[in-house]
Design an enzyme around this catalytic site. Structure first.
Site, PDB file in Angstrom:
ATOM      1  N   CYS A 332       0.837  -1.202   0.000  1.00 31.47           N
ATOM      2  CA  CYS A 332       0.000   0.000   0.000  1.00 31.47           C
ATOM      3  C   CYS A 332       0.874   1.255   0.000  1.00 31.47           C
ATOM      4  CB  CYS A 332      -0.952  -0.042   1.193  1.00 31.47           C
ATOM      5  SG  CYS A 332      -2.374   1.073   1.013  1.00 31.47           S
ATOM      6  N   HIS A 427      -3.677  -5.544   1.111  1.00 33.84           N
ATOM      7  CA  HIS A 427      -3.366  -5.944   2.481  1.00 33.84           C
ATOM      8  C   HIS A 427      -3.864  -7.364   2.718  1.00 33.84           C
ATOM      9  CE1 HIS A 427      -2.317  -1.897   3.972  1.00 33.84           C
ATOM     10  NE2 HIS A 427      -3.301  -1.448   3.218  1.00 33.84           N
TER      11      HIS A 427
END
Length: 486
Positions: A332, A427
């Protein structure tokens, strides 16, 4: 209404774990249970199936209830972006960025939203277990409160106050809370619990009796130190201060502790692997030269944390690590940092800016105001399946070789030409035993292969069994408005 609220004498007294354990305990008794936290503050968040986000603790508590997480379980979420400001998320969606003082002045306006979410949950279940935030004894924050007694009094839900004996001064904490609460708030507390006790419980019988004598609150039980809680995802950053694995195992994986690190619980599965020596590297400490893999984690403020990374000298350590043939994975915000440039023309994260990235991947990122929130499934390059979620602002372009392929055919992330530097927005990759095995195989390690969800589920059952023995469950049921025979 059948509901019970667990409040604490402070942060990190174990409220989230106790609520999760009680959720599983009552679910195991055949009740339909829902968790609820009016207001949470955390950069560890989870994505709901309907494309919202809530605190990670409430997502765990939903798992304990054996139900999918929804935005109603945590209608107000604050995600710190600086020491004085935070992103406000209301019912799963961004609602702006607030300075601490401004939010304190306006939070009372969110009470109606909070109560509405609670009523929806109440209508669909037998029991709602509510978690407070911080401590009701923080009376300087009482005006406009929606997290503790302000909420409890708005819906008339009974409160049980938790004290953490592992910190010491638990008698003073509980008796002190009784002393500073006003009459109306004090009357909402119907009993207390002691948490994190180590040793012979008989040694604290006199202490518990003294709390009863000084407060008049019933003693509802004392939980021992819950070892199984270490297998649950942590929401508070205090976990990052715990001692790291020091032994030399087959491979070494390190994660620099960025100042706004987010969703760090996704590394729990790596920490549990027998062949992995896993370490969070604190500020002021260089990245170790013998690391096999450096993971740049997610962050709530990518540009600011890239500056923080450079201020620590970690960019120099990372370049040396790559020259030695070491591997790097960005997740991310960490993925965004690995590119050539990061631009924030509209000031999404702060003042408009454009800075050079670390230049380890041939991509560029532009921050955008819209936020991507969605669960995803797919495969890694060698075919291992994964389940995870996206939670980010910004769009990254330029990747020639993607890291992931989603089930709908879309791709995500990027890989360097030699495959040693990778990054993606997803994630939760490590939670899948299959995906974790593929990623560790690149380092020459063998994974146990168990999905993290299985470990968590087993831990919840263990905690529920301990609480069944430790707490006065019939009394808690009566307080909540349930028949104790159920």
């Amino acid at each position: 209404m059948a509901a019970l609220m667990i409040q604490g004498c402070g942060s990190d007294v174990g409220k989230s774990v106790l609520v999760a354990g009680l959720c599983r305990l009552f679910a195991n008794r055949g009740l339909t249970v829902r968790p609820f936290k009016p207001q949470n503050m955390s950069n560890n968040a989870a994505v709901t199936a309907d494309g919202g986000e809530i605190g990670r603790a409430q997502a765990l508590q939903a798992v304990a209830c054996r139900t999918p997480p929804t935005v109603d379980m945590n209608p107000v979420l604050l995600k710190p972006q600086s020491d004085v400001g935070a992103q406000l998320v209301v019912r799963g969606k961004m609602a702006g960025t607030w300075k601490a003082r401004g939010y304190q002045e306006r939070k009372a306006a969110l009470l109606d939203t909070v109560v509405e979410s609670f009523r929806r949950l109440e209508a669909e279940c037998d029991l709602v277990i509510v978690e407070g935030a911080g401590s009701p004894a923080e009376i300087n924050l009482r005006a406009g409160d929606i997290a503790n007694m302000g909420f409890a009094r708005a819906v008339d839900v009974p409160v049980v106050l938790v004290g953490d004996i592992d910190r010491g001064h638990v008698i003073a904490a509980l008796v002190g809370a009784h002393a500073v609460l006003d009459d109306g708030d004090r009357a909402m507390v119907r009993g207390f619990l002691i948490n994190k006790f180590r040793g012979d419980p008989a040694l604290f019988q006199d202490g518990r009796a003294e709390i009863v004598r000084r407060t008049g609150w019933p003693d509802l039980g004392m939980a021992p130190w819950l070892a199984a809680a270490r297998r649950l995802p942590a929401e508070d950053a205090v976990v990052l201060d715990q001692a790291a694995s020091a032994d030399r195992r087959k491979v070494r994986i390190v994660v620099p502790m960025l100042s706004r690190i987010a969703n760090f619980d996704e590394f729990d599965a790596l920490r549990a692997e027998p062949e992995v020596a896993f370490t969070f590297v604190p500020p002021g400490t260089p990245l170790p030269g013998d690391a096999d893999l450096v993971i740049l984690p997610g962050t709530k403020a990518t540009l600011a944390d890239l500056a923080f990374l450079r201020a620590q000298g970690w960019d120099i350590d990372l370049a040396a690590h790559v020259r030695r043939g070491g591997r790097v994975l960005g997740v991310c915000g960490g993925y965004q940092m690995l590119g050539r440039r990061l631009s924030d023309p509209d000031g999404v994260e702060g003042a408009p800016d454009s800075i050079e990235g670390l230049g380890l991947l041939d991509v560029e990122t532009v921050m955008t105001g819209d936020k991507t929130l969605r669960p995803v499934t797919g495969r890694l390059p060698d075919g291992a399946r994964f389940e995870g979620y996206e939670m980010h602002v910004g769009r990254t372009a330029g990747a020639v070789a993607p890291m992931l392929t989603f089930d709908d055919g879309a791709t995500d992330g990027a890989r360097s030409a030699d495959g040693r530097v990778k990054g993606c927005y997803v994630h939760g990759l490590f939670d899948s035993g299959e995906a974790r095995a593929e990623l560790l195989a690149e380092l020459g390690a063998t994974a146990e292969g168990q999905d993290q969800t299985v470990r968590v589920d087993q831990a919840l059952d263990e905690i529920a069994a301990v609480l069944e023995r430790s707490f006065d469950i019939p009394a808690l049921m009566r307080l909540a408005g349930l028949e104790s025979s159920r």
